[in-house]
Design an enzyme around this catalytic site. Structure first.
Site, PDB file in Angstrom:
ATOM      1  CG  LEU A 205       1.076  35.378  33.357  1.00  0.00           C
ATOM      2  CD1 LEU A 205       2.423  36.065  33.486  1.00  0.00           C
ATOM      3  CD2 LEU A 205       0.286  35.504  34.653  1.00  0.00           C
ATOM      4  CD  GLU A 206      -6.414  34.397  30.177  1.00  0.00           C
ATOM      5  OE1 GLU A 206      -7.446  35.097  30.276  1.00  0.00           O
ATOM      6  OE2 GLU A 206      -6.424  33.163  30.132  1.00  0.00           O
TER       7      GLU A 206
END
Length: 351
Positions: free
Chosen positions: A177-178
């Site tokens: 997850l960025e």
């Protein structure tokens, strides 16, 4: 990871230095200590229950991770069966968000992959597992829109991930997850997955900025699940300059960048077996930060044996270091499989 190129924020030295100092990471470690390879934690994640006959064996002590693209973005299009034997963990990129917060599904891009069918894909997973490999489903990516910010979404993520493991035979999950991560609820979700699948393989691919301090949410999550976390393959690219564990600023694309930033994780609470070096497979695979495989190998030697270092030399060695990761197996294939051949052989030759 990404379907195209992306760019990271630079971290101001003073701000990061304060975080490192507050965490006690600057100049951490004794000068003569040496870590022994871990016999538990990550490498024995499968010990909680006997794996089924068609499931992968435990991840090897030194492992190579590669992301396999479920889409065509100009790299070599591959079936899972095309991924070289050098890759011990194959992260399928990516799971897709659904209309339920936290929940994910997987949609094989059969048309984009030349008519690759779901049955072929499932058979290829079993074949990889029979060869001793692990195949995990990756959640997130540059465009990933999965958000886990409350108990309900944490439950939805756990339910959907375990459902995909049952449906496709995945060995576990990768968290990439960025766009932010809540350590409380991501921990809840991953612990729920582990409660149901004791042999689950859990990998993570945070950006460099996410691992600058144990107080960061990604780092906290990794520490929260340390008893079953397999490996954190931080992305040492698309990053700009960052601080190392000695409080000095290092620029990406160098052996010092790899070693000095890995030191933060190694001295911040993760076991060496839970730390891997993540790099692009080619100059086209990322916006910046590509390094030649020889640089990755030098960094691995520096961290595990104290040789091959640049100006930064860690205060101790970490012979149990897990290994290395690349984005992606497809871009590696487009680059003549240089990463698989060079880094793969080097990782598997570590003591």
């Amino acid at each position: 990871m990404h379907r195209g190129n992306r760019h990271r924020r630079n971290l101001f030295g003073a701000l990061a230095a304060a975080a490192l100092a507050a965490s006690g990471l600057i100049a951490a470690g004794s000068a003569d200590a040496a870590d022994e390879p871990a016999s538990g934690s990550a490498s024995s994640a499968a010990s909680g229950s006997a794996p089924a006959a068609d499931r992968a064996a435990a991840v090897p002590a030194h492992a190579v991770t590669g992301y396999w693209q479920n889409f065509d973005n100009g790299a070599t299009v591959q079936k899972l069966s095309d991924v070289p034997e050098a890759y011990d963990i194959i992260a399928v990129a990516f799971a897709d968000a659904t209309g339920t917060p936290g929940a994910v599904t997987f949609n094989l891009d059969s048309a984009g992959l030349g008519g690759y069918t779901v049955d072929q894909f499932k058979a290829d997973i079993k074949a990889k597992q029979a060869a001793g490999k692990s195949v995990v489903i990756s959640v997130g990516g540059e465009r990933g829109a999965v958000s886990v910010n409350d108990a309900a979404s944490a439950t939805a993520l756990a339910d959907s991930v375990t459902g995909l493991m049952d449906e496709y035979g995945f060995d576990g999950v990768d968290i990439d997850l960025e766009n932010g991560l809540n350590s409380t609820y991501m921990t809840q979700a991953l612990k729920a997955v582990h409660d149901r699948k004791a042999d689950v393989v859990v990998t993570m691919a945070p950006q460099t900025i996410d691992m600058q301090s144990p107080s960061n949410e990604y780092f906290k999550t990794a520490l929260n699940i340390k008893d079953f976390l397999t490996v954190v393959n931080m992305q040492y690219y698309n990053s700009g300059s960052m601080l190392g564990c000695d409080g000095k600023v290092y620029s990406q694309g160098s052996v010092d960048f790899l070693t000095a930033l890995a030191c933060i994780q190694l001295e911040g609470g993760l076991d060496p077996s839970q730390v891997g070096i993540g790099v692009p497979a080619s100059t086209r695979a990322a916006g910046s930060g590509y390094v030649d495989p020889d640089v990755v190998n030098a960094a691995l030697d520096c961290l595990t044996k104290g040789s091959g270092c640049g100006s930064f030399k860690p205060s101790r060695t970490y012979p149990g270091l897990r290994g290395a990761m690349t984005w992606s197996t497809n871009w590696d294939a487009a680059n003549g499989n240089a990463f698989a051949r060079s880094v793969g052989e080097h990782v598997h030759g570590l003591p």
